[in-house]
Design a protein around this motif. Structure first.
Motif, PDB file in Angstrom:
ATOM      1  N   ASN A  69      15.568  38.353  60.041  1.00  7.44           N
ATOM      2  CA  ASN A  69      16.166  38.584  58.726  1.00  7.44           C
ATOM      3  C   ASN A  69      15.763  37.525  57.715  1.00  7.44           C
ATOM      4  N   LEU A  70      15.448  36.333  58.199  1.00  6.81           N
ATOM      5  CA  LEU A  70      15.139  35.223  57.292  1.00  6.81           C
ATOM      6  C   LEU A  70      13.867  34.525  57.736  1.00  6.81           C
ATOM      7  N   GLU A  71      12.982  34.270  56.767  1.00  9.06           N
ATOM      8  CA  GLU A  71      11.743  33.531  57.007  1.00  9.06           C
ATOM      9  C   GLU A  71      11.529  32.559  55.858  1.00  9.06           C
ATOM     10  N   ALA A  72      10.938  31.407  56.162  1.00  6.92           N
ATOM     11  CA  ALA A  72      10.637  30.418  55.127  1.00  6.92           C
ATOM     12  C   ALA A  72       9.450  29.583  55.584  1.00  6.92           C
ATOM     13  N   SER A  73       8.732  29.025  54.620  1.00  3.75           N
ATOM     14  CA  SER A  73       7.593  28.167  54.929  1.00  3.75           C
ATOM     15  C   SER A  73       7.368  27.199  53.787  1.00  3.75           C
ATOM     16  N   MET A  74       6.693  26.088  54.099  1.00  3.73           N
ATOM     17  CA  MET A  74       6.374  25.067  53.100  1.00  3.73           C
ATOM     18  C   MET A  74       5.021  24.464  53.432  1.00  3.73           C
ATOM     19  N   PHE A  75       4.223  24.185  52.393  1.00  8.15           N
ATOM     20  CA  PHE A  75       2.890  23.625  52.567  1.00  8.15           C
ATOM     21  C   PHE A  75       2.716  22.453  51.611  1.00  8.15           C
ATOM     22  N   LEU A  76       2.085  21.394  52.110  1.00  2.00           N
ATOM     23  CA  LEU A  76       1.876  20.180  51.309  1.00  2.00           C
ATOM     24  C   LEU A  76       0.488  19.639  51.574  1.00  2.00           C
ATOM     25  N   ASP A  77      -0.207  19.246  50.502  1.00  2.00           N
ATOM     26  CA  ASP A  77      -1.509  18.580  50.594  1.00  2.00           C
ATOM     27  C   ASP A  77      -1.501  17.372  49.677  1.00  2.00           C
ATOM     28  N   TYR A  78      -1.969  16.235  50.207  1.00  2.00           N
ATOM     29  CA  TYR A  78      -1.922  14.988  49.445  1.00  2.00           C
ATOM     30  C   TYR A  78      -3.213  14.225  49.669  1.00  2.00           C
ATOM     31  N   GLN A  79      -3.933  13.966  48.562  1.00  2.00           N
ATOM     32  CA  GLN A  79      -5.135  13.146  48.603  1.00  2.00           C
ATOM     33  C   GLN A  79      -4.752  11.709  48.276  1.00  2.00           C
ATOM     34  N   ILE A  80      -4.770  10.833  49.266  1.00  2.00           N
ATOM     35  CA  ILE A  80      -4.321   9.453  49.099  1.00  2.00           C
ATOM     36  C   ILE A  80      -5.544   8.593  48.793  1.00  2.00           C
ATOM     37  N   GLY A  81      -5.822   8.389  47.521  1.00  3.27           N
ATOM     38  CA  GLY A  81      -7.007   7.624  47.162  1.00  3.27           C
ATOM     39  C   GLY A  81      -8.266   8.397  47.476  1.00  3.27           C
ATOM     40  N   LYS A  82      -9.373   7.650  47.606  1.00  2.00           N
ATOM     41  CA  LYS A  82     -10.654   8.278  47.862  1.00  2.00           C
ATOM     42  C   LYS A  82     -10.936   8.452  49.347  1.00  2.00           C
ATOM     43  N   LYS A  83     -10.216   7.741  50.180  1.00  4.76           N
ATOM     44  CA  LYS A  83     -10.522   7.733  51.607  1.00  4.76           C
ATOM     45  C   LYS A  83      -9.535   8.555  52.439  1.00  4.76           C
ATOM     46  N   TRP A  84      -8.257   8.438  52.134  1.00  3.14           N
ATOM     47  CA  TRP A  84      -7.225   9.040  52.976  1.00  3.14           C
ATOM     48  C   TRP A  84      -6.778  10.388  52.414  1.00  3.14           C
ATOM     49  N   TYR A  85      -6.407  11.278  53.291  1.00  2.00           N
ATOM     50  CA  TYR A  85      -5.816  12.555  52.900  1.00  2.00           C
ATOM     51  C   TYR A  85      -4.822  12.978  53.984  1.00  2.00           C
ATOM     52  N   ALA A  86      -3.824  13.757  53.562  1.00  2.00           N
ATOM     53  CA  ALA A  86      -2.777  14.181  54.489  1.00  2.00           C
ATOM     54  C   ALA A  86      -2.303  15.570  54.127  1.00  2.00           C
TER      55      ALA A  86
ATOM     56  N   VAL B  67       7.835  28.885  44.997  1.00  2.00           N
ATOM     57  CA  VAL B  67       7.644  27.834  44.000  1.00  2.00           C
ATOM     58  C   VAL B  67       6.388  27.061  44.365  1.00  2.00           C
ATOM     59  N   ASN B  68       5.536  26.798  43.365  1.00  2.00           N
ATOM     60  CA  ASN B  68       4.324  26.008  43.552  1.00  2.00           C
ATOM     61  C   ASN B  68       4.327  24.845  42.566  1.00  2.00           C
ATOM     62  N   VAL B  69       4.089  23.644  43.089  1.00  2.00           N
ATOM     63  CA  VAL B  69       4.098  22.435  42.270  1.00  2.00           C
ATOM     64  C   VAL B  69       2.758  21.730  42.434  1.00  2.00           C
ATOM     65  N   ASP B  70       2.074  21.498  41.318  1.00  2.00           N
ATOM     66  CA  ASP B  70       0.841  20.707  41.300  1.00  2.00           C
ATOM     67  C   ASP B  70       1.131  19.448  40.483  1.00  2.00           C
ATOM     68  N   ILE B  71       1.601  18.404  41.163  1.00  2.00           N
ATOM     69  CA  ILE B  71       1.956  17.178  40.445  1.00  2.00           C
ATOM     70  C   ILE B  71       0.720  16.582  39.782  1.00  2.00           C
ATOM     71  N   ASN B  72      -0.390  16.596  40.468  1.00  2.00           N
ATOM     72  CA  ASN B  72      -1.681  16.224  39.900  1.00  2.00           C
ATOM     73  C   ASN B  72      -2.751  16.834  40.791  1.00  2.00           C
ATOM     74  N   ARG B  73      -3.983  16.486  40.519  1.00  2.00           N
ATOM     75  CA  ARG B  73      -5.069  17.060  41.307  1.00  2.00           C
ATOM     76  C   ARG B  73      -5.025  16.623  42.758  1.00  2.00           C
ATOM     77  N   ASN B  74      -4.282  15.571  43.042  1.00  2.00           N
ATOM     78  CA  ASN B  74      -4.266  15.026  44.393  1.00  2.00           C
ATOM     79  C   ASN B  74      -3.035  15.424  45.197  1.00  2.00           C
ATOM     80  N   PHE B  75      -2.069  16.106  44.574  1.00  2.00           N
ATOM     81  CA  PHE B  75      -0.837  16.429  45.291  1.00  2.00           C
ATOM     82  C   PHE B  75      -0.387  17.835  44.922  1.00  2.00           C
ATOM     83  N   THR B  76      -0.276  18.699  45.921  1.00  2.00           N
ATOM     84  CA  THR B  76       0.209  20.060  45.719  1.00  2.00           C
ATOM     85  C   THR B  76       1.284  20.363  46.748  1.00  2.00           C
TER      86      THR B  76
END
Length: 595
Positions: free
Chosen positions: A490-507, A458-467
């Protein structure tokens, strides 16, 4: 006189009437039958208005009085002066400043260092080059580990490209140095080890070196589309060496509005190990190998409104030089996709196969703790049949579901090397602290494995700043020998998150989950065959690895960051007896500039 005139008129009138009747009787043409051969199709003609001037019939007609106009101009003094108008300007957003180079460096616990450098420069409008450097190392020891466990990974890459009207070509160069240690001895090994084994005098370090050269060409408006050529030299600190050369030309042309492609591939790998397998108690003779593959893959592509179909097959000739055996393989190469509900649901599937070329280099990239005593042979991937459904539930929400069934002969499975104290090999990888490739009979590579897999994403792009993206996979294995599929979860899973917090911060954050696996350890005994070595099954627990990063852009050129790795602070075992570092925190800065 009047009476005579009237009498004459009557006589003349009767005479004319009689003459007219005689003429009608003479002109009688009778009757005829008329056959209409065409249906009557009435039409409406355009109507035209008759131009006429109505007559005025009035006893009183009014005459218009003629009026004469005269303008009496009087000059008027005026002090008004109109101001000139100005066109309003659209406020333009300044384009982002792009730099062709950046440098990044950082450090943290436990004694971790990282450094990166990259530059991309244009020589002229048609050509340019790139240079990259990447280094990551750790010089701290893991708690409760008896042997040195530092590591280092350094890469240097460079490329040159040139584009002309219908031609693009380029060359690549790369060098890599990996430094690891075989530190994964069994628990409490040194409490029961022979007196001849001194922990402080053991050298378990290993270094891997890689040099690569390659070139590629792409041609437009020609049936010859592209070609790739790569050569790689790989060697280590114990006199092991490997050469690999790959050549891939591709052709493409159209027949009746359909595309026909033909791909060729020549793949050679050959090398040698100075040392014998650790399943032998005497290190008498080394291991040599050479494998050549020549393949051709013709395919026919059919494109319709909602259907995409690729029909092809792959023919491969494989020659194993050291074993003096050769085989001819035929594999399916069929893929298809069909739009069920526009972008909401797209069904896809296929059945493919291949003769996978294995190499010492590839095994080291997957597991750097292998011993330089491997059996190298290709894996026969007979078929990989899959069926799936993908699409977009919402404009910012996509999904992918897939089920697969595949069969592989001589699949490479990692397992622990036997503890072989009869050997005194250089670098001391014979203490149950290295890995080999599973072999049931001591000669053949791997096991024949059939795998049923289910995958969801599943891929979610809430907006250009949060995926956000997450995926999970389940595997069920069946082996020809009846053993476990060693070290395969037998089982593998992964999750990735990117968040642009305003113009200065990113996580950002990523999380990995790997399920339970099984391995087994053995002890080599003189005069015993490998199948009869004392063996113990090892259960490896599942683990979670959570990593996060946070950054701040000081300005367009400078930014600072902090990264946290293995935030659960778990010294889990990716491979049996090889525990990883716990909580790691690294901070640094990145600077962009023009070079």
């Amino acid at each position: 006189m009047q009476k005579q005139f009237i009498i004459v008129l009557f006589i003349l009138g009767f005479t004319l009437m009689g003459w007219s009747q005689d003429e009608q009787e003479k002109d009688d043409i009778g009757t005829e039958t008329v056959t209409v051969t065409k249906a009557y199709t009435p039409t409406i003609s355009d109507a035209f208005k008759i131009k006429s001037i109505p007559n005025v019939n009035d006893s009183i007609v009014l005459q218009k009085k003629k009026i004469e106009y005269r303008i009496f101009s009087v000059p008027v003094a005026s002090t008004f002066s109109p101001s000139k108008g100005k066109a309003s300007q659209v406020k333009k957003i300044p384009p982002p400043v792009l730099y062709n180079s950046f440098a990044s460096a950082g450090g943290g616990n436990p004694a971790n260092l990282m450094a990166k450098f990259y530059t991309s420069r244009k020589i002229n409008r048609e050509s340019g080059y790139t240079i990259g450097l990447d280094h990551h190392s750790s010089f701290a020891n893991i708690d409760e580990i008896d042997l040195n466990n530092t590591y280092s990974d350094t890469k240097i890459e460079a490329s040159y490209t040139k584009s002309e009207r219908d031609l693009r070509w380029g060359a690549d160069f790369g060098f890599q140095h990996l430094a690891y240690n075989w530190y994964g001895t069994p628990q409490d090994f040194f409490t029961t080890a022979p007196p001849s084994i001194n922990r402080n005098s053991l050298d378990t370090s290993q270094s891997y070196f890689t040099g690569e050269l390659g070139g590629h060409v792409h041609i437009e408006n020609s049936f010859f589309k592209s070609a790739e050529l790569k050569y790689r030299r790989f060697w280590d600190a114990v006199e092991s060496g490997e050469n690999r050369a790959i050549f891939k030309p591709n052709f493409e042309f159209n027949i009746a509005d359909e595309t026909v492609a033909v791909k060729f591939e020549v793949d050679y790998v050959g090398g040698s190990f100075k040392n014998a397998s650790l399943n032998k108690t005497e290190n008498i003779a080394g291991i040599s190998y050479s494998n050549l593959q020549i393949g051709v893959n013709p395919s026919f592509t059919i494109l319709r409104d909602d259907l995409s179909l690729n029909l092809g097959l792959k023919l491969v000739y494989g020659l194993e030089g050291e074993q003096s055996r050769n085989n001819f393989y035929i594999y399916p190469a069929i893929t298809a996709s069909y739009r069920l509900l526009d972008d909401f649901a797209i069904a896809y599937g296929g059945i493919e196969g291949n003769l996978k070329q294995n190499s010492y280099y590839d095994f080291v990239q997957e597991n750097p703790f292998v011993s330089p005593t491997l059996t190298i042979a290709p894996t026969d991937k007979k078929y990989d049949a899959y069926l799936g459904l993908r699409g977009q539930l919402l404009p910012n929400l996509s999904y992918n579901l897939r089920g697969a069934y595949k069969a592989e002969d001589r699949k490479a499975l990692f397992k622990l090397n036997p503890l072989n104290t009869s050997r005194n090999d250089e670098k001391n990888y014979n203490l149950g602290n290295s890995y080999e490739l599973f072999s049931f009979d001591g000669v053949s590579l791997g096991d024949d494995v059939k795998t049923i897999s289910f995958f969801g994403e599943v891929n979610v792009d809430i907006n250009r700043n949060f995926t956000l993206s997450a995926n999970a996979a389940y595997h069920s294995y069946t082996t020809e020998t009846g053993n476990h599929a060693w070290n395969l979860p037998n089982l593998e899973a992964s999750m990735f998150l990117d968040y642009q917090i305003g113009k200065k911060w990113y996580a950002g954050a990523n999380l990995f989950f790997v399920g339970e696996r099984k391995d087994f350890s053995t002890i080599a005994r003189p005069n015993l065959e490998q199948q009869n070595f004392p063996a113990t099954i090892i259960n490896l627990d599942s683990y979670i690895d959570l990593n996060m990063n946070l950054g701040y852009r000081v300005n367009d050129q400078l930014s600072v960051f902090v990264k946290g790795a293995n935030l659960t602070s778990s010294n889990y075992q990716r491979w049996a007896n090889f525990r990883v570092q716990g909580l790691q925190v690294l901070a640094g800065a990145t600077y962009k500039f023009d070079l």
